[in-house]
Every structure is written in C-alpha cells, then in structure tokens.
Scaffold this motif. Sequence first.
Motif, PDB file in Angstrom:
ATOM      1  N   LYS A 189     -56.606   1.850  22.118  1.00  0.00           N
ATOM      2  CA  LYS A 189     -55.336   2.472  22.475  1.00  0.00           C
ATOM      3  C   LYS A 189     -54.253   1.452  22.818  1.00  0.00           C
ATOM      4  CE  LYS A 189     -57.588   6.656  24.244  1.00  0.00           C
ATOM      5  NZ  LYS A 189     -57.769   7.549  25.423  1.00  0.00           N
ATOM      6  N   GLU A 190     -54.576   0.162  22.723  1.00  0.00           N
ATOM      7  CA  GLU A 190     -53.607  -0.883  23.045  1.00  0.00           C
ATOM      8  C   GLU A 190     -53.334  -1.750  21.814  1.00  0.00           C
ATOM      9  OE1 GLU A 190     -54.792  -3.219  26.352  1.00  0.00           O
ATOM     10  OE2 GLU A 190     -54.811  -1.537  27.777  1.00  0.00           O
ATOM     11  N   LYS A 191     -52.061  -2.059  21.605  1.00  0.00           N
ATOM     12  CA  LYS A 191     -51.707  -2.913  20.476  1.00  0.00           C
ATOM     13  C   LYS A 191     -52.172  -4.345  20.714  1.00  0.00           C
ATOM     14  CE  LYS A 191     -47.704  -0.376  18.701  1.00  0.00           C
ATOM     15  NZ  LYS A 191     -46.294  -0.460  18.282  1.00  0.00           N
ATOM     16  N   ILE A 192     -52.546  -5.005  19.636  1.00  0.00           N
ATOM     17  CA  ILE A 192     -52.979  -6.395  19.693  1.00  0.00           C
ATOM     18  C   ILE A 192     -52.282  -7.177  18.587  1.00  0.00           C
ATOM     19  CG2 ILE A 192     -55.260  -5.838  20.638  1.00  0.00           C
ATOM     20  CD1 ILE A 192     -56.381  -6.249  17.804  1.00  0.00           C
ATOM     21  N   THR A 193     -52.352  -8.481  18.675  1.00  0.00           N
ATOM     22  CA  THR A 193     -51.857  -9.326  17.587  1.00  0.00           C
ATOM     23  C   THR A 193     -53.050  -9.887  16.819  1.00  0.00           C
ATOM     24  OG1 THR A 193     -51.775 -11.273  19.021  1.00  0.00           O
ATOM     25  CG2 THR A 193     -49.763  -9.963  18.825  1.00  0.00           C
ATOM     26  N   ALA A 194     -52.858 -10.048  15.532  1.00  0.00           N
ATOM     27  CA  ALA A 194     -53.925 -10.577  14.680  1.00  0.00           C
ATOM     28  C   ALA A 194     -53.304 -11.248  13.459  1.00  0.00           C
ATOM     29  CB  ALA A 194     -54.871  -9.462  14.246  1.00  0.00           C
ATOM     30  N   ALA A 195     -54.015 -12.232  12.917  1.00  0.00           N
ATOM     31  CA  ALA A 195     -53.561 -12.927  11.702  1.00  0.00           C
ATOM     32  C   ALA A 195     -54.156 -12.226  10.485  1.00  0.00           C
ATOM     33  CB  ALA A 195     -53.978 -14.389  11.749  1.00  0.00           C
ATOM     34  N   ILE A 196     -53.290 -11.759   9.608  1.00  0.00           N
ATOM     35  CA  ILE A 196     -53.715 -11.023   8.416  1.00  0.00           C
ATOM     36  C   ILE A 196     -53.622 -11.938   7.198  1.00  0.00           C
ATOM     37  CG2 ILE A 196     -53.350  -8.964   7.030  1.00  0.00           C
ATOM     38  CD1 ILE A 196     -54.083  -8.452   9.988  1.00  0.00           C
ATOM     39  N   PRO A 197     -54.705 -12.065   6.415  1.00  0.00           N
ATOM     40  CA  PRO A 197     -54.669 -12.964   5.258  1.00  0.00           C
ATOM     41  C   PRO A 197     -53.768 -12.450   4.139  1.00  0.00           C
ATOM     42  CG  PRO A 197     -56.733 -11.734   5.305  1.00  0.00           C
ATOM     43  CD  PRO A 197     -56.020 -11.422   6.590  1.00  0.00           C
ATOM     44  N   VAL A 198     -53.195 -13.408   3.391  1.00  0.00           N
ATOM     45  CA  VAL A 198     -52.360 -13.090   2.230  1.00  0.00           C
ATOM     46  C   VAL A 198     -53.188 -13.326   0.967  1.00  0.00           C
ATOM     47  CG1 VAL A 198     -50.326 -13.750   0.889  1.00  0.00           C
ATOM     48  CG2 VAL A 198     -50.213 -13.684   3.400  1.00  0.00           C
ATOM     49  N   GLU A 199     -53.220 -12.339   0.088  1.00  0.00           N
ATOM     50  CA  GLU A 199     -53.942 -12.479  -1.187  1.00  0.00           C
ATOM     51  C   GLU A 199     -52.933 -12.421  -2.333  1.00  0.00           C
ATOM     52  OE1 GLU A 199     -57.054  -9.892  -3.847  1.00  0.00           O
ATOM     53  OE2 GLU A 199     -57.534 -10.146  -1.727  1.00  0.00           O
ATOM     54  N   VAL A 200     -52.882 -13.495  -3.111  1.00  0.00           N
ATOM     55  CA  VAL A 200     -51.968 -13.557  -4.250  1.00  0.00           C
ATOM     56  C   VAL A 200     -52.690 -13.020  -5.481  1.00  0.00           C
ATOM     57  CG1 VAL A 200     -50.624 -15.081  -5.733  1.00  0.00           C
ATOM     58  CG2 VAL A 200     -50.749 -15.528  -3.276  1.00  0.00           C
ATOM     59  N   ILE A 201     -52.070 -12.070  -6.150  1.00  0.00           N
ATOM     60  CA  ILE A 201     -52.665 -11.505  -7.360  1.00  0.00           C
ATOM     61  C   ILE A 201     -51.705 -11.712  -8.535  1.00  0.00           C
ATOM     62  CG2 ILE A 201     -54.062  -9.797  -6.146  1.00  0.00           C
ATOM     63  CD1 ILE A 201     -51.968  -7.709  -6.736  1.00  0.00           C
ATOM     64  N   GLY A 202     -52.262 -11.734  -9.737  1.00  0.00           N
ATOM     65  CA  GLY A 202     -51.457 -11.977 -10.927  1.00  0.00           C
ATOM     66  C   GLY A 202     -51.313 -13.460 -11.206  1.00  0.00           C
ATOM     67  N   GLU A 203     -50.634 -13.778 -12.279  1.00  0.00           N
ATOM     68  CA  GLU A 203     -50.448 -15.165 -12.701  1.00  0.00           C
ATOM     69  C   GLU A 203     -48.992 -15.386 -13.125  1.00  0.00           C
ATOM     70  OE1 GLU A 203     -53.179 -16.009 -15.813  1.00  0.00           O
ATOM     71  OE2 GLU A 203     -54.970 -15.830 -14.548  1.00  0.00           O
ATOM     72  N   ILE A 204     -48.597 -16.653 -13.114  1.00  0.00           N
ATOM     73  CA  ILE A 204     -47.265 -17.003 -13.612  1.00  0.00           C
ATOM     74  C   ILE A 204     -47.412 -17.795 -14.907  1.00  0.00           C
ATOM     75  CG2 ILE A 204     -46.252 -17.043 -11.308  1.00  0.00           C
ATOM     76  CD1 ILE A 204     -46.335 -20.139 -11.483  1.00  0.00           C
ATOM     77  N   ASP A 205     -46.412 -17.687 -15.768  1.00  0.00           N
ATOM     78  CA  ASP A 205     -46.406 -18.429 -17.028  1.00  0.00           C
ATOM     79  C   ASP A 205     -45.027 -19.074 -17.180  1.00  0.00           C
ATOM     80  OD1 ASP A 205     -46.997 -19.511 -19.466  1.00  0.00           O
ATOM     81  OD2 ASP A 205     -46.779 -17.623 -20.587  1.00  0.00           O
ATOM     82  N   ILE A 206     -44.793 -20.093 -16.384  1.00  0.00           N
ATOM     83  CA  ILE A 206     -43.501 -20.769 -16.349  1.00  0.00           C
ATOM     84  C   ILE A 206     -43.737 -22.248 -16.626  1.00  0.00           C
ATOM     85  CG2 ILE A 206     -41.426 -21.208 -14.988  1.00  0.00           C
ATOM     86  CD1 ILE A 206     -42.257 -18.832 -13.215  1.00  0.00           C
ATOM     87  N   PRO A 207     -43.182 -22.781 -17.710  1.00  0.00           N
ATOM     88  CA  PRO A 207     -43.410 -24.196 -18.030  1.00  0.00           C
ATOM     89  C   PRO A 207     -42.951 -25.117 -16.893  1.00  0.00           C
ATOM     90  CG  PRO A 207     -42.387 -23.048 -19.870  1.00  0.00           C
ATOM     91  CD  PRO A 207     -42.335 -22.110 -18.709  1.00  0.00           C
ATOM     92  N   GLU A 208     -43.742 -26.142 -16.657  1.00  0.00           N
ATOM     93  CA  GLU A 208     -43.425 -27.172 -15.673  1.00  0.00           C
ATOM     94  C   GLU A 208     -43.136 -26.590 -14.289  1.00  0.00           C
ATOM     95  OE1 GLU A 208     -40.248 -29.486 -17.252  1.00  0.00           O
ATOM     96  OE2 GLU A 208     -41.450 -30.325 -18.880  1.00  0.00           O
ATOM     97  N   ALA A 209     -43.923 -25.563 -13.926  1.00  0.00           N
ATOM     98  CA  ALA A 209     -43.756 -24.937 -12.610  1.00  0.00           C
ATOM     99  C   ALA A 209     -45.101 -24.767 -11.933  1.00  0.00           C
ATOM    100  CB  ALA A 209     -43.063 -23.583 -12.752  1.00  0.00           C
ATOM    101  N   VAL A 210     -45.077 -24.673 -10.611  1.00  0.00           N
ATOM    102  CA  VAL A 210     -46.288 -24.473  -9.832  1.00  0.00           C
ATOM    103  C   VAL A 210     -46.011 -23.426  -8.764  1.00  0.00           C
ATOM    104  CG1 VAL A 210     -45.714 -26.344  -8.215  1.00  0.00           C
ATOM    105  CG2 VAL A 210     -48.098 -25.630  -8.484  1.00  0.00           C
ATOM    106  N   LEU A 211     -47.014 -22.607  -8.476  1.00  0.00           N
ATOM    107  CA  LEU A 211     -46.900 -21.591  -7.443  1.00  0.00           C
ATOM    108  C   LEU A 211     -47.329 -22.199  -6.105  1.00  0.00           C
ATOM    109  CD1 LEU A 211     -46.458 -18.556  -6.685  1.00  0.00           C
ATOM    110  CD2 LEU A 211     -48.916 -18.276  -7.012  1.00  0.00           C
ATOM    111  N   VAL A 212     -46.469 -22.109  -5.119  1.00  0.00           N
ATOM    112  CA  VAL A 212     -46.758 -22.658  -3.793  1.00  0.00           C
ATOM    113  C   VAL A 212     -46.918 -21.502  -2.803  1.00  0.00           C
ATOM    114  CG1 VAL A 212     -45.925 -24.105  -1.901  1.00  0.00           C
ATOM    115  CG2 VAL A 212     -45.464 -24.754  -4.279  1.00  0.00           C
TER     116      VAL A 212
END
Length: 218
Positions: free
Chosen positions: A95-118
């Motif tokens: 019944k009490e709110k808490i803080t927590a770290a939620i993971p980020v999941e990256v889905i899909g792909e990029i197709d961009i020449p000379e680029a990187v996903l950070v």
Amino acid sequence: MLKHQATVCKRDLSQSLKAIRRDAVVANIYGPKIDSIPVQMDYKEFDNLYNQVGESTVAYLKLDKKEYPVLIDEVQRNPVTDLPLHVVFRMVDLKEKITAAIPVEVIGEIDIPEAVLVVVKDEIEVEALPTDLPEKFELSVSGLTEIGQSLTLADLSYDRSKVTLVLDEDEEETAPVVLIQEVKEEVEEVEPVETEIIGKAETEEAPAETAETKPEQS
C-alpha cells in the motif's frame, strides 16, 4: 495479475555457508518493519522465480505459515559458475509507493550507414506502488532513420496515472534514452621521434711529428 510465489526456509546459522551452498541459495529478507531474516532457497526454484520477476516485479515468499511480498534487491553471483552466492529480498508494503530501477529493453534494428546506436540509459528509476511497477521499458528503434535522432524519456510507454519517473534536478523528459551517433574513425597520433645525427668531428687531430735522427759523424 499473475502472482509469483516461491518457498524459502530459515537458514541454520550454525551451518557453514559453504555447506549450504552445495544445495541451496543463501539469502536474506529485510525490510523497514522487520529484522533481517536469514533464509535459504532451492537453486532451481530461485532461477525460475528470477526469470519470471527479475528485479522489478513483486514476488511472494512463503516462510513457515507467513507470506512476504518482496522484490529481488541484489544478487551476488560466482564469477566462474554464475551460480547465485547470496540473494537479498526486499520486503515491501503493497500500500506504499516505492522507488525502483526499471530496465530498458531495446527492440528492433537500425540500418543507417556509418552510424551506431548508443544506449544512454539502460535502466530508469520510477516511483509507484509495488504491484504497479513496470517489468521493463521497451523502446523500438526501427523508426530511427538518421544520425542525430533519439528516443527520449517522453517516448516511454507506461501508465502515467500510476507510475512517476524519478528525474534528477536538471533532467527533463526530453533527455535521450537511446540515440544515433556517427561512427568516427579514431586517428592514432604518432609522436615524432627525435633522431640524433652523428657526423665527423669538425677538427681532426694531426698525426704527431716524429723527430728525425741524424747519424753521428765520426
């Protein structure tokens, strides 16, 4: 909502941790309203529970005749075998709110020449009731087509009536979570090498003169 349950038993403190770890996971349950409870848990049961709830979904631990709502707070693993050495369960008040770290999941792909996903943020802190915590944040990057584009905190999908992002003082929802950067080739700098030039001496010593000896006259 599915209720994730598992069974633990009290740990015998007179028994060595090494002996317990042959068959079970060493663990503790702690919380603001209880003293730390030393427990142990079957390896297989812990693995099944962890795969279901991760570190952001409430699990219910059965101990004797009581049930403890908990989050998996910390898992220490053997660096060689990857078996859990010690697990910390954090008891929560539903019944009490808490803080927590939620993971980020990256889905899909990029197709961009000379680029990187950070990935700028691989987890995001939120505040919510324990049962309202999102399991993870999914971000699809398939729509990113140019260098410089990004997905921000504002692009996250979650129930804003139940979950609040915990931001730093100078942070806004426009802060990037993932972004596209140009790949830059690193040019290795070569330091100049000083070469000492060795030449002939400016002056050479003349050969020593030899005194000529005249024959004595008789």
